[in-house]
Design a protein around this motif. Structure first.
Motif, short mmCIF file in Angstrom:
data_model
loop_
_atom_site.label_atom_id
_atom_site.label_comp_id
_atom_site.label_asym_id
_atom_site.label_seq_id
_atom_site.Cartn_x
_atom_site.Cartn_y
_atom_site.Cartn_z
N ASP A 262 -3.03 5.92 -4.24
CA ASP A 262 -2.89 4.47 -4.17
C ASP A 262 -4.06 3.77 -4.85
OD1 ASP A 262 -0.59 4.89 -2.70
OD2 ASP A 262 -1.49 4.38 -0.76
N ASP A 290 0.15 6.27 0.82
CA ASP A 290 0.63 5.21 1.70
C ASP A 290 -0.50 4.69 2.57
OD1 ASP A 290 2.54 3.40 2.67
OD2 ASP A 290 2.85 4.63 4.45
N ALA A 292 -3.55 1.62 3.45
CA ALA A 292 -3.52 0.16 3.63
C ALA A 292 -3.46 -0.55 2.28
CB ALA A 292 -4.75 -0.29 4.42
N ARG A 295 0.13 -1.25 1.24
CA ARG A 295 0.80 -2.32 1.98
C ARG A 295 0.31 -3.71 1.56
NH1 ARG A 295 -0.18 1.67 5.73
NH2 ARG A 295 -1.99 0.66 6.65
N HIS A 296 -0.95 -3.79 1.15
CA HIS A 296 -1.55 -5.09 0.85
C HIS A 296 -1.54 -5.44 -0.64
CE1 HIS A 296 -3.89 -4.40 4.82
NE2 HIS A 296 -2.73 -5.00 5.04
N PRO A 300 3.83 -5.25 -2.91
CA PRO A 300 3.54 -4.06 -2.09
C PRO A 300 3.99 -2.78 -2.81
CG PRO A 300 4.47 -5.81 -0.75
CD PRO A 300 4.59 -6.27 -2.17
N ARG A 305 3.89 8.81 1.59
CA ARG A 305 3.07 8.87 2.79
C ARG A 305 2.74 10.32 3.11
NH1 ARG A 305 5.74 6.07 7.64
NH2 ARG A 305 4.90 4.23 6.58
N ARG A 348 8.83 0.25 -1.47
CA ARG A 348 8.45 -1.16 -1.38
C ARG A 348 8.79 -1.84 -2.71
NH1 ARG A 348 3.84 1.33 1.17
NH2 ARG A 348 3.93 1.03 3.44
#
Length: 351
Positions: A262, A290, A292, A295-296, A300, A305, A348
Motif C-alpha cells: 500500500d 490492506d 490504514a 482505507r484513507h 480508497p 488484506r 474499493r
C-alpha cells in the motif's frame, strides 16, 4: 484478623518438592506443568494444579528463570532502519499481535533494530550472551546473517516470511502468491489489459512470491508477460514514486498497476495524478497489505488484506511453544512449523 499464609511442612512457604509429594509425581513434572510444557498428560496436569491450589504454592519467577537458564523475555528483531519501521503500518500491526499474545504471560518484550552492520554486531553480542529466551525476526532479507547466527547459538526463533522455499527456521507468512494472483485476476476481470507491477525488494521472498503470482495470473489468462511492465521498488513511498515514473516512461498506455504494498501504491498514485491520469478511469490501482493507508487514500485503495496482526500472534505462539520444548535441539529442528495464513482481496474505488 490477618489472612493466614499457606504453610508447607517446613513451616515456611510451600516448596516445589511438597507440591510434587502432594500430587504424587516427580519434581521435574511439577516444573513442567508450572512452565506450561505440553509434554504432560491432562490427568497429571490436573493433579499438580490441585496440589498447587491446596498448598497455595506460588512459583518464584526469578529463581525459576535462573534455574532453567531463562530470562522470561523475547526479542522482536527488525533488520531495517527505524525510519522504515515507523513509516509502514505492517510493523506496528505485527507488534500489536505479538503484544496481544504475550498479554497473558510473564514474558517481557524487547524491540530492537538491526538495519546496519554496527547494529547487527551489537545485537550478535547481546544474543550470544543468551539474554533473551527467543527471537521473532520480522522482515528478513535473503542474505541476512541473523537467522544463521540464531541457529548457531541454538536460540529459539520464528521468522515472519520465509527467506526461501527451503526455510529452516519456524516461519509464519501470508499467502503472497495467491494474494497477488487475486489482485491481477481482479484487474483482468475489470477489462484491464496492460497491467504493470511495482514489486518490493526481490531479496525478500514474499516480494518474489507476489511477482510469481502476478506472472501466473497473466499467463493463466492467456496474456504474455511483458518484462517492461515490471519495475522493482523497495516497499517505500519514494520507491513507489520512482517505479511509477519509470513505468509511465516505458509504457505510457498502461491501464492498471498492481503495487506490492500500500505504501508503494501511495507513491504511485502521486505520480499518476501529477501526470494527469485519473484513478480508476485511466489507470486502475491495487495495493497489498490492506493497511490504514488503503482505507484513507483518495480514492480508497483496493488492496490484498494479509492478516498481519494474526501473523504476530501466531509467530508468538509458535515461539513460546519452541521455548517450552525441552527436547534436544536436533529433534526440535525436525518439526519446525511453516505456517501460511490466507489473504483476501478487498475491493474499493481505485479499481
Amino acid at each position: 484478623m490477618g489472612t493466614r499464609q499457606p504453610r508447607g511442612r517446613s513451616g515456611g512457604r510451600p516448596t516445589l518438592e511438597e507440591v510434587a509429594a502432594r500430587a504424587g509425581v516427580g519434581r521435574g513434572t511439577v516444573s513442567r506443568v508450572i512452565n506450561g510444557s505440553p509434554r504432560v498428560s491432562e490427568r497429571t496436569r490436573a493433579a499438580v494444579e490441585e496440589a498447587v491450589a491446596e498448598l497455595g504454592y506460588v512459583p518464584n519467577t526469578a529463581a525459576r528463570a535462573l534455574a532453567a537458564n531463562r530470562t522470561d523475555s523475547i526479542a522482536v528483531v527488525v533488520p531495517e532502519p527505524e525510519s522504515r519501521f515507523f513509516a509502514e503500518p505492517y510493523f506496528s500491526d505485527i507488534i500489536h499481535g505479538v503484544g496481544a499474545a504475550l498479554a497473558e504471560t510473564d514474558m517481557q518484550l524487547l524491540l530492537t533494530f538491526a538495519g546496519g552492520d554496527r547494529e547487527r554486531r551489537r545485537l550478535a553480542q547481546y544474543l550470544a550472551a543468551h539474554r533473551v529466551d527467543g527471537v521473532l525476526l520480522v522482515s528478513v532479507h535473503a542474505d541476512d546473517p541473523l537467522p544463521d547466527l540464531l541457529e548457531q547459538l541454538d536460540i529459539p526463533a520464528v521468522i515472519s516470511g520465509r527467506r526461501s522455499a527451503d526455510e529452516t527456521l519456524a516461519s509464519v507468512d501470508s499467502d503472497n502468491f495467491a494474494g497477488a494472483r487475486a489482485a491481477v485476476g481482479h484487474l483482468l476481470a475489470r477489462g484491464r489489459r496492460t497491467i504493470a507491477t511495482i514489486t518490493g525488494r526481490l531479496d525478500v521472498y514474499g516480494a518474489q512470491r507476489r511477482l510469481d503470482g502476478y506472472r501466473d495470473a497473466l499467463t493463466e489468462a492467456g496474456h504474455e508477460v511483458d518484462e517492461a511492465l515490471i519495475v522493482q521498488g523497495d516497499f517505500t513511498e519514494e520507491g513507489g514514486r520512482r517505479a511509477m515514473t519509470e513505468l509511465l516512461e516505458r509504457a505510457p498506455a498502461l491501464d492498471a498497476v498492481f503495487a506490492g504494498s500500500d505504501v508503494m501504491a501511495a507513491g504511485a498514485r502521486q505520480v499518476l495524478r501529477t501526470a494527469g491520469r485519473r484513478i480508476p478511469d485511466d489507470v486502475a490501482l491495487v495495493g497489498f497489505d490492506d493497511s490504514a493507508i488503503a482505507r484513507h487514500m483518495d480514492p480508497p485503495l483496493t488492496s490484498v488484506r494479509q492478516p498481519i496482526t494474526e501473523m504476530g500472534r501466531t509467530m508468538t505462539a509458535v515461539l513460546l511453544a519452541e521455548i517450552a520444548d525441552d527436547r534436544p535441539a536436533a529433534s526440535r529442528r525436525l518439526h519446525r512449523p511453516q505456517i501460511v495464513l490466507p489473504t483476501e482481496l478487498v475491493e474499493r474505488a481505485s479499481s
